[in-house]
Motif scaffolding. Structure first.
Motif, PDB file in Angstrom:
ATOM      1  N   GLY A 186       8.107  -4.904   9.126  1.00  0.00           N
ATOM      2  CA  GLY A 186       8.657  -5.802   8.371  1.00  0.00           C
ATOM      3  C   GLY A 186       9.012  -5.451   7.375  1.00  0.00           C
ATOM      4  O   GLY A 186       9.288  -5.206   6.472  1.00  0.00           O
ATOM      5  N   GLY A 187       9.866  -7.285   6.901  1.00  0.00           N
ATOM      6  CA  GLY A 187      10.483  -8.002   5.675  1.00  0.00           C
ATOM      7  C   GLY A 187       9.753  -7.300   4.596  1.00  0.00           C
ATOM      8  O   GLY A 187      10.917  -6.881   3.899  1.00  0.00           O
ATOM      9  N   ALA A 188       8.882  -6.928   4.107  1.00  0.00           N
ATOM     10  CA  ALA A 188       8.588  -6.790   2.941  1.00  0.00           C
ATOM     11  C   ALA A 188       8.788  -5.283   2.755  1.00  0.00           C
ATOM     12  O   ALA A 188       8.457  -4.440   1.792  1.00  0.00           O
ATOM     13  CB  ALA A 188       6.857  -6.840   2.837  1.00  0.00           C
ATOM     14  N   LEU A 207      10.909  -2.853   4.710  1.00  0.00           N
ATOM     15  CA  LEU A 207      11.898  -2.315   5.208  1.00  0.00           C
ATOM     16  C   LEU A 207      12.948  -1.294   4.639  1.00  0.00           C
ATOM     17  O   LEU A 207      13.084  -0.358   4.658  1.00  0.00           O
ATOM     18  CB  LEU A 207      12.872  -3.821   5.517  1.00  0.00           C
ATOM     19  N   THR A 260       3.826  -3.491   7.199  1.00  0.00           N
ATOM     20  CA  THR A 260       4.522  -4.624   6.249  1.00  0.00           C
ATOM     21  C   THR A 260       3.274  -5.228   5.461  1.00  0.00           C
ATOM     22  O   THR A 260       2.046  -5.321   5.803  1.00  0.00           O
ATOM     23  CB  THR A 260       5.341  -5.529   7.327  1.00  0.00           C
ATOM     24  N   GLN A 316       3.230 -14.278   2.904  1.00  0.00           N
ATOM     25  CA  GLN A 316       2.722 -13.191   3.047  1.00  0.00           C
ATOM     26  C   GLN A 316       2.313 -12.530   1.954  1.00  0.00           C
ATOM     27  O   GLN A 316       2.557 -11.201   1.977  1.00  0.00           O
ATOM     28  CB  GLN A 316       3.743 -12.391   3.827  1.00  0.00           C
TER      29      GLN A 316
END
Length: 131
Positions: free
Chosen positions: A9-11, A13, A55, A95
Protein backbone atom coordinates in the motif's frame (compact mmCIF):
# COMPACT_ATOMS: atom_id res chain seq x y z
CA UNK A 1 15.24 -18.57 0.87
CA UNK A 2 13.47 -16.13 3.18
CA UNK A 3 9.79 -15.49 2.58
CA UNK A 4 7.96 -12.32 3.45
CA UNK A 5 4.17 -12.35 3.48
CA UNK A 6 2.82 -8.95 2.65
CA UNK A 7 0.14 -6.56 1.57
CA UNK A 8 1.46 -3.46 -0.23
CA UNK A 9 0.00 0.00 0.00
CA UNK A 10 1.02 3.61 -0.32
CA UNK A 11 2.83 3.97 3.00
CA UNK A 12 5.15 1.01 2.43
CA UNK A 13 5.78 1.24 -1.32
CA UNK A 14 9.38 2.50 -0.88
CA UNK A 15 10.15 -0.70 1.03
CA UNK A 16 8.62 -2.75 -1.77
CA UNK A 17 10.83 -0.91 -4.27
CA UNK A 18 13.90 -1.99 -2.29
CA UNK A 19 12.52 -5.51 -1.82
CA UNK A 20 12.45 -5.98 -5.59
CA UNK A 21 16.24 -5.58 -5.64
CA UNK A 22 16.80 -8.15 -2.88
CA UNK A 23 16.91 -11.94 -2.87
CA UNK A 24 13.92 -12.21 -0.54
CA UNK A 25 10.80 -13.94 -1.82
CA UNK A 26 7.60 -11.95 -1.32
CA UNK A 27 4.30 -13.81 -1.00
CA UNK A 28 1.54 -11.39 -1.92
CA UNK A 29 -1.58 -11.87 0.15
CA UNK A 30 -4.59 -10.85 -1.89
CA UNK A 31 -6.40 -9.02 0.87
CA UNK A 32 -5.12 -7.44 4.07
CA UNK A 33 -7.58 -9.46 6.16
CA UNK A 34 -5.55 -12.54 5.24
CA UNK A 35 -2.85 -11.14 7.52
CA UNK A 36 -5.06 -12.19 10.43
CA UNK A 37 -4.36 -15.82 9.66
CA UNK A 38 -1.26 -15.57 7.48
CA UNK A 39 0.76 -18.75 7.16
CA UNK A 40 3.83 -17.28 8.84
CA UNK A 41 2.55 -17.88 12.38
CA UNK A 42 2.16 -21.61 11.74
CA UNK A 43 5.27 -21.93 9.53
CA UNK A 44 7.66 -20.07 11.80
CA UNK A 45 8.57 -23.01 14.10
CA UNK A 46 9.41 -25.16 11.08
CA UNK A 47 11.44 -22.65 9.06
CA UNK A 48 12.66 -20.04 11.53
CA UNK A 49 11.25 -16.58 12.00
CA UNK A 50 8.08 -15.62 10.16
CA UNK A 51 8.06 -12.21 8.47
CA UNK A 52 5.05 -10.15 7.46
CA UNK A 53 4.79 -6.70 5.99
CA UNK A 54 1.79 -4.42 5.46
CA UNK A 55 0.85 -0.88 4.70
CA UNK A 56 -0.27 1.55 7.39
CA UNK A 57 -3.63 1.68 9.18
CA UNK A 58 -5.83 -1.00 7.54
CA UNK A 59 -2.98 -3.39 6.79
CA UNK A 60 -1.29 -2.87 10.15
CA UNK A 61 -4.45 -3.25 12.20
CA UNK A 62 -5.44 -6.40 10.34
CA UNK A 63 -2.10 -7.92 11.43
CA UNK A 64 -3.03 -7.64 15.11
CA UNK A 65 -4.85 -10.99 15.35
CA UNK A 66 -1.93 -12.76 13.67
CA UNK A 67 0.55 -11.07 16.01
CA UNK A 68 -1.49 -12.14 19.05
CA UNK A 69 -1.76 -15.69 17.70
CA UNK A 70 1.99 -15.88 17.14
CA UNK A 71 2.62 -14.64 20.68
CA UNK A 72 0.22 -17.17 22.20
CA UNK A 73 1.79 -19.97 20.13
CA UNK A 74 5.35 -18.79 20.92
CA UNK A 75 6.03 -18.47 17.20
CA UNK A 76 8.76 -15.94 16.43
CA UNK A 77 7.64 -13.29 13.96
CA UNK A 78 8.89 -9.95 12.71
CA UNK A 79 6.21 -7.62 11.40
CA UNK A 80 6.98 -4.51 9.37
CA UNK A 81 4.37 -1.86 8.71
CA UNK A 82 4.36 1.35 6.80
CA UNK A 83 3.41 4.62 8.42
CA UNK A 84 2.64 8.14 7.34
CA UNK A 85 5.51 10.53 6.77
CA UNK A 86 7.37 11.49 9.94
CA UNK A 87 6.46 15.13 9.19
CA UNK A 88 2.79 14.39 9.88
CA UNK A 89 3.10 11.78 12.64
CA UNK A 90 0.73 12.61 15.48
CA UNK A 91 -1.46 14.89 13.37
CA UNK A 92 -4.25 12.35 12.69
CA UNK A 93 -3.17 12.18 9.04
CA UNK A 94 -4.95 9.94 6.54
CA UNK A 95 -4.37 6.28 7.50
CA UNK A 96 -2.18 7.15 10.49
CA UNK A 97 -2.59 4.70 13.36
CA UNK A 98 -0.68 4.14 16.59
CA UNK A 99 0.18 0.53 15.78
CA UNK A 100 2.90 0.46 18.43
CA UNK A 101 0.31 1.38 21.06
CA UNK A 102 -2.23 -1.11 19.74
CA UNK A 103 0.23 -3.99 19.78
CA UNK A 104 1.93 -3.11 23.07
CA UNK A 105 0.34 -5.97 25.06
CA UNK A 106 1.00 -8.63 22.40
CA UNK A 107 4.68 -8.35 21.49
CA UNK A 108 8.16 -8.35 22.95
CA UNK A 109 9.48 -5.29 21.15
CA UNK A 110 8.45 -2.62 18.68
CA UNK A 111 9.87 0.62 17.41
CA UNK A 112 8.91 3.49 15.15
CA UNK A 113 11.68 4.14 12.63
CA UNK A 114 11.74 7.76 11.50
CA UNK A 115 15.03 7.80 9.58
CA UNK A 116 15.80 5.60 6.56
CA UNK A 117 19.36 5.03 7.75
CA UNK A 118 18.01 3.33 10.91
CA UNK A 119 15.98 0.66 9.10
CA UNK A 120 18.70 -1.98 8.62
CA UNK A 121 19.91 -1.74 12.24
CA UNK A 122 16.34 -1.88 13.56
CA UNK A 123 15.50 -4.96 11.51
CA UNK A 124 18.69 -6.71 12.68
CA UNK A 125 17.70 -5.97 16.29
CA UNK A 126 14.20 -7.31 15.66
CA UNK A 127 15.57 -10.61 14.37
CA UNK A 128 17.93 -10.93 17.33
CA UNK A 129 15.01 -10.45 19.71
CA UNK A 130 12.84 -12.90 17.76
CA UNK A 131 15.58 -15.55 17.96
Amino acid sequence: MREIFGYPGGAILPVYDALGKSQLHHVLVRHDRVLRTWPMATRAPAVGIGVAMATSCPGATNMVTGIATAMMDSSPVVCITGQVSSKVLGSDAFQEIDITGITMPIHKHNVVVTKAEDIARTIREAFLIAQ
